[in-house]
Motif scaffolding. Structure first.
Motif, PDB file in Angstrom:
ATOM      1  N   PRO A   1       0.073  -6.568  -5.223  1.00  0.00           N
ATOM      2  CA  PRO A   1      -0.418  -5.344  -5.849  1.00  0.00           C
ATOM      3  C   PRO A   1      -1.140  -5.590  -7.178  1.00  0.00           C
ATOM      4  O   PRO A   1      -2.205  -5.015  -7.424  1.00  0.00           O
TER       5      PRO A   1
ATOM      6  N   SER B   1       1.013   7.887  -3.851  1.00  0.00           N
ATOM      7  CA  SER B   1       2.237   7.688  -3.079  1.00  0.00           C
ATOM      8  C   SER B   1       2.399   6.214  -2.747  1.00  0.00           C
ATOM      9  O   SER B   1       1.561   5.622  -2.075  1.00  0.00           O
ATOM     10  N   GLY B   2       3.483   5.621  -3.277  1.00  0.00           N
ATOM     11  CA  GLY B   2       3.716   4.191  -3.135  1.00  0.00           C
ATOM     12  C   GLY B   2       3.523   3.434  -4.426  1.00  0.00           C
ATOM     13  O   GLY B   2       3.890   2.267  -4.535  1.00  0.00           O
ATOM     14  N   ALA B   3       2.952   4.098  -5.430  1.00  0.00           N
ATOM     15  CA  ALA B   3       2.685   3.445  -6.720  1.00  0.00           C
ATOM     16  C   ALA B   3       2.985   4.427  -7.840  1.00  0.00           C
ATOM     17  O   ALA B   3       2.101   5.171  -8.290  1.00  0.00           O
TER      18      ALA B   3
ATOM     19  N   SER C   1       7.710   8.559  -6.032  1.00  0.00           N
ATOM     20  CA  SER C   1       7.519   8.081  -4.655  1.00  0.00           C
ATOM     21  C   SER C   1       8.149   6.705  -4.522  1.00  0.00           C
ATOM     22  O   SER C   1       8.338   5.994  -5.512  1.00  0.00           O
ATOM     23  N   THR C   2       8.461   6.327  -3.309  1.00  0.00           N
ATOM     24  CA  THR C   2       9.040   5.013  -3.043  1.00  0.00           C
ATOM     25  C   THR C   2       7.957   3.935  -3.187  1.00  0.00           C
ATOM     26  O   THR C   2       6.847   4.095  -2.688  1.00  0.00           O
ATOM     27  N   TYR C   3       8.302   2.852  -3.880  1.00  0.00           N
ATOM     28  CA  TYR C   3       7.335   1.776  -4.097  1.00  0.00           C
ATOM     29  C   TYR C   3       6.936   1.151  -2.761  1.00  0.00           C
ATOM     30  O   TYR C   3       7.784   0.854  -1.919  1.00  0.00           O
ATOM     31  N   ASP C   4       5.637   0.976  -2.575  1.00  0.00           N
ATOM     32  CA  ASP C   4       5.128   0.432  -1.325  1.00  0.00           C
ATOM     33  C   ASP C   4       3.962  -0.507  -1.635  1.00  0.00           C
ATOM     34  O   ASP C   4       2.871  -0.059  -1.986  1.00  0.00           O
ATOM     35  N   GLU C   5       4.201  -1.804  -1.523  1.00  0.00           N
ATOM     36  CA  GLU C   5       3.152  -2.790  -1.824  1.00  0.00           C
ATOM     37  C   GLU C   5       1.916  -2.589  -0.962  1.00  0.00           C
ATOM     38  O   GLU C   5       0.790  -2.836  -1.415  1.00  0.00           O
ATOM     39  N   THR C   6       2.096  -2.153   0.263  1.00  0.00           N
ATOM     40  CA  THR C   6       0.950  -2.025   1.163  1.00  0.00           C
ATOM     41  C   THR C   6       0.031  -0.870   0.774  1.00  0.00           C
ATOM     42  O   THR C   6      -1.087  -0.765   1.296  1.00  0.00           O
ATOM     43  N   SER C   7       0.477  -0.003  -0.140  1.00  0.00           N
ATOM     44  CA  SER C   7      -0.380   1.108  -0.577  1.00  0.00           C
ATOM     45  C   SER C   7      -1.459   0.657  -1.555  1.00  0.00           C
ATOM     46  O   SER C   7      -2.395   1.405  -1.842  1.00  0.00           O
TER      47      SER C   7
ATOM     48  N   THR D   1      -4.199  -0.884  -1.545  1.00  0.00           N
ATOM     49  CA  THR D   1      -5.375  -1.352  -0.826  1.00  0.00           C
ATOM     50  C   THR D   1      -6.552  -1.482  -1.790  1.00  0.00           C
ATOM     51  O   THR D   1      -6.545  -0.911  -2.889  1.00  0.00           O
TER      52      THR D   1
END
Length: 217
Positions: free
Chosen positions: A83, A169-171, A182-188, A190
């Motif tokens: 990220p 959402s994700g960051a 929001s829940t942390y999401d490395e794939t967000s 992009t």
């Protein structure tokens, strides 16, 4: 033609080198004016955001705003995770697109001295990339209200008016031990999302919409 003795030339070189700033620009300056204007949908002009408030701009409503040439930006980065790397790449591409004068400070194990070094560079804007910078920035930013900060992909829990953040959402990391929206999401993280983050965040700062969170849809 009169010859200048070599020792005097060497002395002149040393004095010139010592007199020129090696870590930043010569002097702080007023915030440069942006190029272009925000499109409708970035913010409701009849209901401007409150301090620490959140806006959700329409996608692309920031596209017509960009920094003037030679806008002075320091990129603070900490971490080599995917990220953070994606955010750094997006900031570098944005800077290249608009002839931004970009300088990078890689933050080490003790962040405060490196953040202080960035402050001493008199940038128009300091951009932060990496969750590990959030807690140190919380300590520093409130004591340097004249310096604008932009946090991409995270936010400070209680930002002062000089700290703007871009989340999605994700960051939305806010610091150790604190909840996030929001829940942390490395794939967000992009390339498209990171590119939008730096552009939307810079547009907010350049147009005076600071001290808020810009939430990307």
């Amino acid at each position: 033609m009169r010859r200048v003795p070599v020792p005097l030339l060497l002395l002149a070189f040393v004095l010139t080198a010592c007199g020129s700033p090696s870590s930043g620009w010569a002097e702080p300056r007023q915030m440069p004016a942006p190029v272009g204007s925000l499109r409708p949908g970035f913010v409701d002009p009849s209901a401007p955001p409150t301090p620490e408030g959140t806006i959700t701009p329409a996608p692309g409503s920031w596209d017509d705003v960009h920094p003037p040439r030679a806008y002075r930006v320091v990129l603070l980065r900490k971490g080599t995770d995917a990220p953070t790397t994606a955010l750094v790449t997006a900031v570098q591409a944005w800077a290249s697109s608009f002839d931004v004068d970009l300088r990078t400070v890689v933050v080490g194990a003790d962040p405060i001295p490196d953040i202080t070094r960035a402050l001493d560079m008199h940038a128009d804007l300091i951009v932060s990339a990496g969750n590990d910078l959030i807690d140190p920035l919380t300590v520093v930013t409130a004591s340097h209200l004249a310096q604008q900060f932009l946090v991409v992909g995270a936010e400070l829990a209680e930002p002062t008016h000089n700290v703007t953040a871009v989340d999605w959402s994700g960051a939305s990391f806010r610091g150790e031990g604190l909840g996030a929206s929001s829940t942390y999401d490395e794939t967000s993280f992009t390339s498209t999302r990171c590119d939008a983050a730096i552009r939307a965040g810079a547009a907010a700062v350049l147009t005076g919409l600071t001290g808020i969170v810009v939430w990307l849809r």
